[in-house]
Design a protein around this motif. Structure first.
Motif, PDB file in Angstrom:
ATOM      1  N   LEU A   5       0.827  -1.210   0.000  1.00 41.91           N
ATOM      2  CA  LEU A   5       0.000   0.000   0.000  1.00 41.91           C
ATOM      3  C   LEU A   5       0.855   1.250   0.000  1.00 41.91           C
ATOM      4  N   GLY A   6       2.046   1.141  -0.548  1.00 43.67           N
ATOM      5  CA  GLY A   6       3.004   2.234  -0.457  1.00 43.67           C
ATOM      6  C   GLY A   6       2.575   3.515  -1.116  1.00 43.67           C
ATOM      7  N   ARG A   7       1.916   3.423  -2.269  1.00 44.22           N
ATOM      8  CA  ARG A   7       1.598   4.633  -3.026  1.00 44.22           C
ATOM      9  C   ARG A   7       0.645   5.563  -2.267  1.00 44.22           C
ATOM     10  N   PRO A   8      -0.507   5.079  -1.770  1.00 45.63           N
ATOM     11  CA  PRO A   8      -1.391   6.002  -1.059  1.00 45.63           C
ATOM     12  C   PRO A   8      -0.854   6.460   0.302  1.00 45.63           C
ATOM     13  N   LEU A   9       0.100   5.725   0.863  1.00 46.28           N
ATOM     14  CA  LEU A   9       0.632   6.065   2.180  1.00 46.28           C
ATOM     15  C   LEU A   9       2.049   6.633   2.108  1.00 46.28           C
ATOM     16  N   GLU A  10       2.485   6.984   0.923  1.00 50.49           N
ATOM     17  CA  GLU A  10       3.872   7.428   0.776  1.00 50.49           C
ATOM     18  C   GLU A  10       4.172   8.696   1.574  1.00 50.49           C
ATOM     19  N   GLY A  11       3.182   9.580   1.695  1.00 47.98           N
ATOM     20  CA  GLY A  11       3.379  10.787   2.479  1.00 47.98           C
ATOM     21  C   GLY A  11       3.644  10.470   3.945  1.00 47.98           C
ATOM     22  N   LEU A  12       2.923   9.469   4.465  1.00 48.47           N
ATOM     23  CA  LEU A  12       3.125   9.054   5.856  1.00 48.47           C
ATOM     24  C   LEU A  12       4.513   8.478   6.047  1.00 48.47           C
ATOM     25  N   PHE A  13       4.936   7.616   5.132  1.00 48.09           N
ATOM     26  CA  PHE A  13       6.252   6.999   5.262  1.00 48.09           C
ATOM     27  C   PHE A  13       7.367   8.030   5.095  1.00 48.09           C
ATOM     28  N   SER A  14       7.147   9.034   4.283  1.00 49.27           N
ATOM     29  CA  SER A  14       8.138  10.100   4.138  1.00 49.27           C
ATOM     30  C   SER A  14       8.294  10.874   5.437  1.00 49.27           C
ATOM     31  N   ALA A  15       7.193  11.020   6.177  1.00 48.37           N
ATOM     32  CA  ALA A  15       7.256  11.727   7.455  1.00 48.37           C
ATOM     33  C   ALA A  15       7.955  10.892   8.523  1.00 48.37           C
ATOM     34  N   LEU A  16       7.999   9.568   8.343  1.00 51.00           N
ATOM     35  CA  LEU A  16       8.655   8.694   9.309  1.00 51.00           C
ATOM     36  C   LEU A  16      10.134   8.507   9.004  1.00 51.00           C
ATOM     37  N   ALA A  17      10.525   8.664   7.743  1.00 47.28           N
ATOM     38  CA  ALA A  17      11.928   8.529   7.373  1.00 47.28           C
ATOM     39  C   ALA A  17      12.732   9.698   7.931  1.00 47.28           C
ATOM     40  N   LEU A  18      14.055   9.496   8.015  1.00 47.36           N
ATOM     41  CA  LEU A  18      14.923  10.515   8.620  1.00 47.36           C
ATOM     42  C   LEU A  18      15.469  11.453   7.548  1.00 47.36           C
ATOM     43  N   THR A  19      14.989  12.693   7.558  1.00 45.61           N
ATOM     44  CA  THR A  19      15.487  13.748   6.678  1.00 45.61           C
ATOM     45  C   THR A  19      16.057  14.853   7.564  1.00 45.61           C
ATOM     46  N   PRO A  20      17.369  15.015   7.598  1.00 52.14           N
ATOM     47  CA  PRO A  20      17.984  15.971   8.532  1.00 52.14           C
ATOM     48  C   PRO A  20      17.402  17.374   8.486  1.00 52.14           C
ATOM     49  N   SER A  21      17.083  17.867   7.298  1.00 51.17           N
ATOM     50  CA  SER A  21      16.529  19.217   7.203  1.00 51.17           C
ATOM     51  C   SER A  21      15.179  19.316   7.906  1.00 51.17           C
ATOM     52  N   ASP A  22      14.374  18.256   7.854  1.00 44.49           N
ATOM     53  CA  ASP A  22      13.084  18.262   8.548  1.00 44.49           C
ATOM     54  C   ASP A  22      13.273  18.219  10.060  1.00 44.49           C
ATOM     55  N   VAL A  23      14.280  17.477  10.515  1.00 49.67           N
ATOM     56  CA  VAL A  23      14.542  17.390  11.954  1.00 49.67           C
ATOM     57  C   VAL A  23      14.983  18.742  12.499  1.00 49.67           C
ATOM     58  N   VAL A  24      15.821  19.442  11.756  1.00 49.43           N
ATOM     59  CA  VAL A  24      16.390  20.696  12.245  1.00 49.43           C
ATOM     60  C   VAL A  24      15.442  21.875  12.047  1.00 49.43           C
ATOM     61  N   THR A  25      14.882  22.003  10.862  1.00 47.74           N
ATOM     62  CA  THR A  25      14.075  23.193  10.560  1.00 47.74           C
ATOM     63  C   THR A  25      12.614  23.042  10.977  1.00 47.74           C
ATOM     64  N   ARG A  26      12.082  21.824  10.905  1.00 46.80           N
ATOM     65  CA  ARG A  26      10.684  21.601  11.262  1.00 46.80           C
ATOM     66  C   ARG A  26      10.520  20.927  12.621  1.00 46.80           C
ATOM     67  N   LEU A  27      11.632  20.595  13.254  1.00 48.78           N
ATOM     68  CA  LEU A  27      11.620  19.942  14.568  1.00 48.78           C
ATOM     69  C   LEU A  27      10.844  18.617  14.555  1.00 48.78           C
ATOM     70  N   GLU A  28      10.960  17.880  13.459  1.00 51.02           N
ATOM     71  CA  GLU A  28      10.314  16.568  13.381  1.00 51.02           C
ATOM     72  C   GLU A  28      11.250  15.524  13.987  1.00 51.02           C
ATOM     73  N   ILE A  29      11.464  15.670  15.297  1.00 48.39           N
ATOM     74  CA  ILE A  29      12.477  14.866  15.963  1.00 48.39           C
ATOM     75  C   ILE A  29      12.067  13.399  16.107  1.00 48.39           C
ATOM     76  N   TRP A  30      10.788  13.093  15.907  1.00 53.13           N
ATOM     77  CA  TRP A  30      10.382  11.681  15.972  1.00 53.13           C
ATOM     78  C   TRP A  30      11.064  10.849  14.895  1.00 53.13           C
ATOM     79  N   GLN A  31      11.517  11.499  13.840  1.00 48.88           N
ATOM     80  CA  GLN A  31      12.183  10.776  12.762  1.00 48.88           C
ATOM     81  C   GLN A  31      13.453  10.074  13.236  1.00 48.88           C
ATOM     82  N   LEU A  32      14.076  10.581  14.314  1.00 47.67           N
ATOM     83  CA  LEU A  32      15.291   9.961  14.841  1.00 47.67           C
ATOM     84  C   LEU A  32      15.026   8.547  15.344  1.00 47.67           C
ATOM     85  N   ALA A  33      13.772   8.218  15.624  1.00 38.32           N
ATOM     86  CA  ALA A  33      13.407   6.867  16.063  1.00 38.32           C
ATOM     87  C   ALA A  33      12.625   6.117  15.000  1.00 38.32           C
ATOM     88  N   THR A  34      11.721   6.792  14.311  1.00 42.22           N
ATOM     89  CA  THR A  34      10.834   6.091  13.371  1.00 42.22           C
ATOM     90  C   THR A  34      11.558   5.600  12.119  1.00 42.22           C
TER      91      THR A  34
END
Length: 248
Positions: free
Chosen positions: A39-68
């Motif tokens: 079911l990757g295609r319809p949920l790709e946005g969710l999985f992108s939010a769980l993957a670790l993107t350093p710019s998102d961690v630093v600028t958007r404070l999406e620190i959960w990515q460090l674990a997910t």
């Protein structure tokens, strides 16, 4: 990277089933992989939010990515070898340490590896590159296995017998040299970071891991024990002097 164990600690063979912490990690990783696979295609946005993107961690404070990011894998081979190594080596650590401490160690290594990825990607000016997979935590487990059981024999690629300490030296050297290749599809910084934090965990007081309250409690108990011993020694000396007076 295929590996096979040749000798095991006694605790590893004593239980036929999977310990609960390891079982939960395996189920979670495989379930998320299957959901993404089918079911990757319809949920790709969710999985992108769980993957670790350093710019998102630093600028958007999406620190959960460090674990997910530890639960997201690319391809069958990626998850197969990670889960195989987790099963082969993680089971023993959970039986040795207990579920709580094993999970603390796993996420300490994985999150620590994620922090190294964030720092490394910014230094390499690639903050938008995404990292996924549990390899950071797995490399921490392998490092810990080499520290605790350095002379254990494993089968490299199920063929070549090698001691655990040399195996970890080899994969560590490969990760270090490969980290200079910015075009590498593998996050070697995560591998090195997981090994670093695995070593840090083992070198903490009594190999407790990150448990400052536990360390304070232990120090307080040691102080109380030392105080009680001093009082008891004073009491014995006093009784001894009294006994001397009675005898004389």
């Amino acid at each position: 990277m295929a590996i096979g164990t040749r000798s095991y600690a006694r605790g590893y063979l004593s239980s036929g089933g999977l310990p609960p912490g390891l079982r939960a990690l395996l189920i979670a990783n495989v379930a998320i992989f299957l959901v993404r696979f089918f079911l990757g295609r319809p949920l790709e946005g969710l999985f992108s939010a769980l993957a670790l993107t350093p710019s998102d961690v630093v600028t958007r404070l999406e620190i959960w990515q460090l674990a997910t990011y530890l639960f997201i894998h690319e391809g069958v081979g990626h998850i197969l070898w990670n889960m195989l190594a987790l099963w082969m080596f993680g089971r023993e650590f959970e039986q040795l340490w207990g579920t709580r401490r094993f999970l603390r160690f796993y996420f300490f290594c994985g999150i620590g590896a994620g922090v190294c990825v964030v720092i490394g990607n910014y230094l390499a000016r690639t903050p938008h590159v995404t990292t996924v997979g549990s390899s950071g935590a797995i490399y921490g487990i392998l490092l810990a296995s080499a520290v605790l059981w350095p002379d254990r024999q494993i089968l490299f690629y199920f063929l070549i017998p090698v001691k655990m300490k040399y195996f970890v030296m080899i994969i560590g050297a490969i990760a270090f040299l490969s980290s200079f290749n910015v075009n590498s599809p593998v996050s070697n910084v995560a591998h090195l970071g997981g090994m670093l934090f695995g070593y840090i965990f083992l070198k903490m007081p009594r190999t407790r891991g990150f448990d400052p309250l536990g360390s304070l409690k232990e120090s307080y108990n040691n102080w109380r024990l030392a105080r009680a011993k001093r009082k008891f020694q004073v009491y014995l000396r006093k009784k001894g002097s009294d006994r001397d007076r009675w005898v004389n």
